[in-house]
Design a protein around this motif. Structure first.
Motif, PDB file in Angstrom:
ATOM      1  N   LEU A   1       5.501  22.161  12.346  1.00 43.81           N
ATOM      2  CA  LEU A   1       5.949  23.473  12.836  1.00 43.81           C
ATOM      3  C   LEU A   1       6.471  23.271  14.251  1.00 43.81           C
ATOM      4  O   LEU A   1       5.818  22.612  15.072  1.00 43.81           O
ATOM      5  N   TRP A   2       7.631  23.860  14.522  1.00 37.22           N
ATOM      6  CA  TRP A   2       8.304  23.702  15.814  1.00 37.22           C
ATOM      7  C   TRP A   2       9.053  24.997  16.063  1.00 37.22           C
ATOM      8  O   TRP A   2      10.030  25.300  15.381  1.00 37.22           O
ATOM      9  N   ASN A   3       8.591  25.794  17.013  1.00 38.16           N
ATOM     10  CA  ASN A   3       9.203  27.109  17.207  1.00 38.16           C
ATOM     11  C   ASN A   3      10.361  27.066  18.200  1.00 38.16           C
ATOM     12  O   ASN A   3      10.699  26.022  18.761  1.00 38.16           O
ATOM     13  N   ALA A   4      10.955  28.241  18.432  1.00 42.59           N
ATOM     14  CA  ALA A   4      12.091  28.344  19.362  1.00 42.59           C
ATOM     15  C   ALA A   4      11.684  27.970  20.784  1.00 42.59           C
ATOM     16  O   ALA A   4      12.485  27.397  21.528  1.00 42.59           O
TER      17      ALA A   4
ATOM     18  N   TRP B   1      14.873  19.573  21.420  1.00 44.64           N
ATOM     19  CA  TRP B   1      15.053  19.224  20.007  1.00 44.64           C
ATOM     20  C   TRP B   1      15.075  20.504  19.181  1.00 44.64           C
ATOM     21  O   TRP B   1      14.237  21.380  19.382  1.00 44.64           O
ATOM     22  N   THR B   2      15.991  20.619  18.244  1.00 43.64           N
ATOM     23  CA  THR B   2      15.962  21.762  17.338  1.00 43.64           C
ATOM     24  C   THR B   2      14.816  21.561  16.348  1.00 43.64           C
ATOM     25  O   THR B   2      14.310  20.439  16.190  1.00 43.64           O
ATOM     26  N   ALA B   3      14.434  22.629  15.681  1.00 36.71           N
ATOM     27  CA  ALA B   3      13.383  22.518  14.663  1.00 36.71           C
ATOM     28  C   ALA B   3      13.817  21.545  13.565  1.00 36.71           C
ATOM     29  O   ALA B   3      13.013  20.741  13.091  1.00 36.71           O
ATOM     30  N   GLU B   4      15.086  21.591  13.200  1.00 34.53           N
ATOM     31  CA  GLU B   4      15.584  20.687  12.160  1.00 34.53           C
ATOM     32  C   GLU B   4      15.449  19.228  12.581  1.00 34.53           C
ATOM     33  O   GLU B   4      15.196  18.356  11.755  1.00 34.53           O
TER      34      GLU B   4
END
Length: 142
Positions: A29-32, A40-43
């Motif tokens: 999980l990686w939020n805004a 880094w973007t979540a993708e």
């Protein structure tokens, strides 16, 4: 709006980084807020190892502590935020404060760790400058 939707929006939209990693240290999980702080973007981040945000010289100590927590289910970090350096996608470092939450199943087996992180680099720099100024002024005393 139901509480699940509210909780999802809070995690997704908060300015602080909210990260969840499984037992192996793989980001799930990686939020805004994490995107904003680390670049880094979540993708890009989801599926990667936490090393993408840990400066290389700190990785050995980090992973030794990680393994100890996974084995024992105990962490020495309580309610006080932990202060550590972090690594941005561009290679620059930052000062972070964060708290963690161990997430276990019904048997107590730790499935992963959630962390809420905040970039405190500006505050840390100001405090460092103030400490230097205090030392300078104290050295001038007769």
């Amino acid at each position: 709006m139901n509480l699940d939707k509210i909780a999802t929006r809070i995690v997704a939209d908060t300015l602080d980084a909210v990260i969840y990693c499984d037992r192996s240290g793989t980001i799930r999980l990686w939020n805004a807020g994490a995107e904003r702080i680390f670049g880094w973007t979540a993708e890009e981040a989801v599926g990667q190892n936490l090393d993408i945000i840990i400066p290389e010289k700190h990785r050995k100590v980090h992973w030794a502590g990680w393994e100890r927590v996974m084995e024992t289910g105990e962490t020495k970090y309580g309610a006080d935020p932990l202060a550590v350096p972090g690594l941005h996608k561009d290679g620059s470092t930052m000062s972070l404060e964060f708290s963690i939450l161990l997430l276990a199943d019904d048997t107590g087996y730790i499935e992963g760790i959630a962390a809420i992180l905040r970039d405190v680099s500006r505050r840390w720099k100001r405090e460092k400058e103030l400490r230097a100024r205090v030392r300078e002024l104290e050295a001038q005393k007769p």
